[in-house]
Structure formats: structure tokens, C-alpha cells
Design a protein around this motif. Sequence first.
Motif, PDB file in Angstrom:
ATOM      1  N   SER A  27       8.027   2.843   4.131  1.00 14.80           N
ATOM      2  CA  SER A  27       8.149   4.026   4.987  1.00 14.80           C
ATOM      3  C   SER A  27       7.944   5.302   4.184  1.00 14.80           C
ATOM      4  O   SER A  27       7.225   6.223   4.627  1.00 14.80           O
TER       5      SER A  27
ATOM      6  N   ARG B  45       6.285   5.552   1.412  1.00 10.19           N
ATOM      7  CA  ARG B  45       4.884   5.620   0.998  1.00 10.19           C
ATOM      8  C   ARG B  45       4.011   6.069   2.157  1.00 10.19           C
ATOM      9  O   ARG B  45       3.072   6.875   1.970  1.00 10.19           O
ATOM     10  N   CYS B  46       4.300   5.572   3.356  1.00 13.10           N
ATOM     11  CA  CYS B  46       3.523   6.007   4.518  1.00 13.10           C
ATOM     12  C   CYS B  46       3.717   7.503   4.776  1.00 13.10           C
ATOM     13  O   CYS B  46       2.752   8.217   5.125  1.00 13.10           O
TER      14      CYS B  46
ATOM     15  N   LEU C 107      -3.335   4.016   4.571  1.00 10.54           N
ATOM     16  CA  LEU C 107      -2.356   4.074   5.657  1.00 10.54           C
ATOM     17  C   LEU C 107      -2.549   2.900   6.619  1.00 10.54           C
ATOM     18  O   LEU C 107      -1.567   2.354   7.152  1.00 10.54           O
TER      19      LEU C 107
ATOM     20  N   GLU D 274      -0.975  -0.041   4.688  1.00  9.22           N
ATOM     21  CA  GLU D 274       0.473   0.060   4.544  1.00  9.22           C
ATOM     22  C   GLU D 274       1.194  -0.046   5.883  1.00  9.22           C
ATOM     23  O   GLU D 274       2.148  -0.833   6.038  1.00  9.22           O
ATOM     24  N   ARG D 275       0.737   0.725   6.862  1.00 10.68           N
ATOM     25  CA  ARG D 275       1.471   0.833   8.111  1.00 10.68           C
ATOM     26  C   ARG D 275       1.036  -0.204   9.135  1.00 10.68           C
ATOM     27  O   ARG D 275       1.872  -0.890   9.735  1.00 10.68           O
TER      28      ARG D 275
END
Length: 442
Positions: free
Chosen positions: A301, A303-304, A419, A422-423
Motif C-alpha cells: 500500500s 509503495r502504491c 502500479l 503492484e496494485r
Amino acid sequence: MSSEVLVPRPHYDSRAVALGVPEKDPPVEIPQPSSGSATAGYRSAKYTPAEWFSNYHTILQQAGTDRYQARSIQRESKTLSQDTEAATLQTQAEGTRLLGERLQEIHYWKSELQRHIDQLLADTESLLGLKRRLEKALDATETPYAIATDNLNCRTRRLGPDLVKDSVEEELLKEVDLIRSVQALLKRTTAQVVTQIKLNRESKQTLELDWSDKYQAYNFDDHCGRYSNMSPDTQRHPSSAAMQDQVCNPTSWTKFTQDNLSKALQEEQATHSLRLLVERVLQDTTEDLRVQCSRVDRAFSQRCEELIEAKTQLEMKLAQVLEQIGTQERNVVALQQAIHNKEAPLRVAQSRLYLRSLRPNMEHCRDEPQLSLEGEVRQIDATLASLHQQLSEARGSLSHLEESRMTLEKDINCKTHSLLIERDKCMTHRKRYPTISMLSGY
């Protein structure tokens, strides 16, 4: 007259024979010769009246003695019979009482054995349940391991400068190591449970064999206690009273069962300790995995958020650069137009100077117009040089702005791609992380 020689009957002591006393040889009686030698041939084989009376009284006396001895033996036999009957009944009653006590003792130990058998059975069932939970928990750890390794593999596809060893990667590596440690711990604990189940079953089998022996012994002793002198199914077994080599004494008999119960109690205590250990292991491993999962999620979270913030700043900067590029392009066009606008005045001034240079002789004079034209040309040339220099700088700036635009767009694409990983991939995949109940083996 018969010619047989009559001899007196030997004395026979029947009591001595009954008592087992060796009989003495009777004294040899030498018959006395009768008077008169003329009758020797007729009276030598006959008894005298004295001998007849002596023999008669001897028989009477012997019969009386035998009768007295018989009565004495009868009285003694009756007394002995009564005494032995009482003693036999007392011994039999004592044996029956001891059998009853033995039955109570066997029943007590049989009950103790049954209680521990039931306890071992219950403990084994609970351990089998814990074994299934450990196996389910071990299977449940495969999902977090697959998620963590997939996250690491996905993050290797990040582009350019975003391929960084950040806190997310560190937490993911910690999660992988933790899962491997948890799996090894669960496997060791499962092996301990399997070993304890084997020990419980062996101890239970030993108790069951002892219980079975006592069950048979109880039935035999109970049947023995029901025997009476009127029982029709009793038989003679002369060899049954002989001492058998394999017969144990009461102390060793009791110690044998006590040792079995002591071993069973040890296994029950070991099972209780192992159950507590397994519950603690499952609880601790579940908590550790969930805590590490939360750490990884927080790192993702964060990192996002960093990626979103960086992407936003890059997009804002890109907008500014694009605006600046448009302004610079217009500036270049304006400079080019300014340079182009200087062409006509320069041609005019140069044309004037050229025509004035054609003046003849003394008319070719550096007069005021001449000096003004020369100054005008120099001024226009300087202006053009400044404009060209400015145009070059503007074009250089525009080139730099284009490079910045390309760099920004590339970095924005990297951030967008990161992103997405990651997300949209990693964090979405992590939603499949097992629940606490699944990690606990339920």
C-alpha cells in the motif's frame, strides 16, 4: 485213624499288621510226650485238654483285643473325620474368601486398565484430529508461498528505475523465509504427533493384553468361587496342585500391571504436553503468517501510494513541460519571423551601399548617408546575429524540453506499469491469502 500230624496254629496279631508293626515269629513249642510208651503211636499228634483250653482262651483273648482295637480305631477315625471335615470346610471357606478378595483386586486393576485404555483411546483420537489439522495447515501454507513467490516473479517485470529492491521486496523475502520455516516446523510437529500416536497405540495394546488376561483370570476365579461340594462339574486333577515354574508371586503380578499403568500414564502426560505444543504451534504460526501478511500488505500500500504520488508529480511536470514546449515552439517561430523580417531592411541597406559605391570619382565620399548606411548594416547584422543566437538557444531548449517530455512520458509509463503490477496484480492476488481458520487447520 488219619495219619496226619496236627500242629498248633501260629499266633497272628492283627493289630500289629494294621499298625504296620512287623510280626514276630512265634516261639516254637515242643510237644511233650505223653505217658506210656505203648500209646506213642496213637497220641503223639493230638492236643491235650490244657492245650485245647489254652488255644480257646487265646482265641477269645485275641478277639477281645481286636474288638477293643477296632473300637479305638473307630473312635479315632470318627474324631479324625470330624476334625478333617471341619478343617477342610474351614480351608475351603478361607479359599473362597481369598478368591473373593482376589476377584476384588483383579476387578480394581481391570477397572484401572480400562480407564487408561479409554484415556489412551481418547488421547489417540485427539492426536489424530491434531494430525489432520497440522496436515491441513501445512497444505494451507502452500497458497501463501505461491502468492509470495508469484509477487516476487511479477515484480521482476518492473521496468527501468522502478526495478528497485524496496521494502516490499524485503518483506516478501521475509514472508517466503517465514513460510518455509513454518512448513518445516509443521512437518516436525506432525512427525512428533505420529510418533506419539504409535507409542499410545503400543501402550494401549499392552494394557489391552493385560486387561484380557485379567478378564480371563477374573472369569476363572469367579467360576472357582462358585464351585461347592455339591457342584456336579468338579473333577479330580492331581497334577494341578504341583507348583508351576512360570507362576509369579503377588508382588511381581502387581508390579507388572503397575509398570504398564505407569508407562500408560507417561504416554498420557506426553500426549497432553504434545497437544498443548501443537495448539501453541498452530496459534503461533498462524499469528506469524498473518502479521507478516499485514506487513507485506502495508508495504504494498505504501509503495502504491508512492507510485501514485510520483506518477501524479510526473504528470504535472509533463503538463508543464508540454506547455513550455508549446511556448518555446512559438518563440522559435517568432524568432524565425524576426530574422525573416530583418532580411528586407538588410537588403535595402546593402542595396543602397552598393549603389552608392558606384558613384564616380570624388562623389564617392563617406558622407553622412554613407556612415548611416554602414551603421544600419552593422546594426542589422548584429541584430541578426543576436536573433540567430537566440534562435539556436531556443531550439536547444526546445530539444531539451522534448527530451524531458520523452523522459517524463517514459517514467510515467514505468510508474503506470509498476502500479499495474503492484496494485492490480500483486495486491489483487494477495486477496486470496488464507484466513486464520484455514491456517489453523480448520
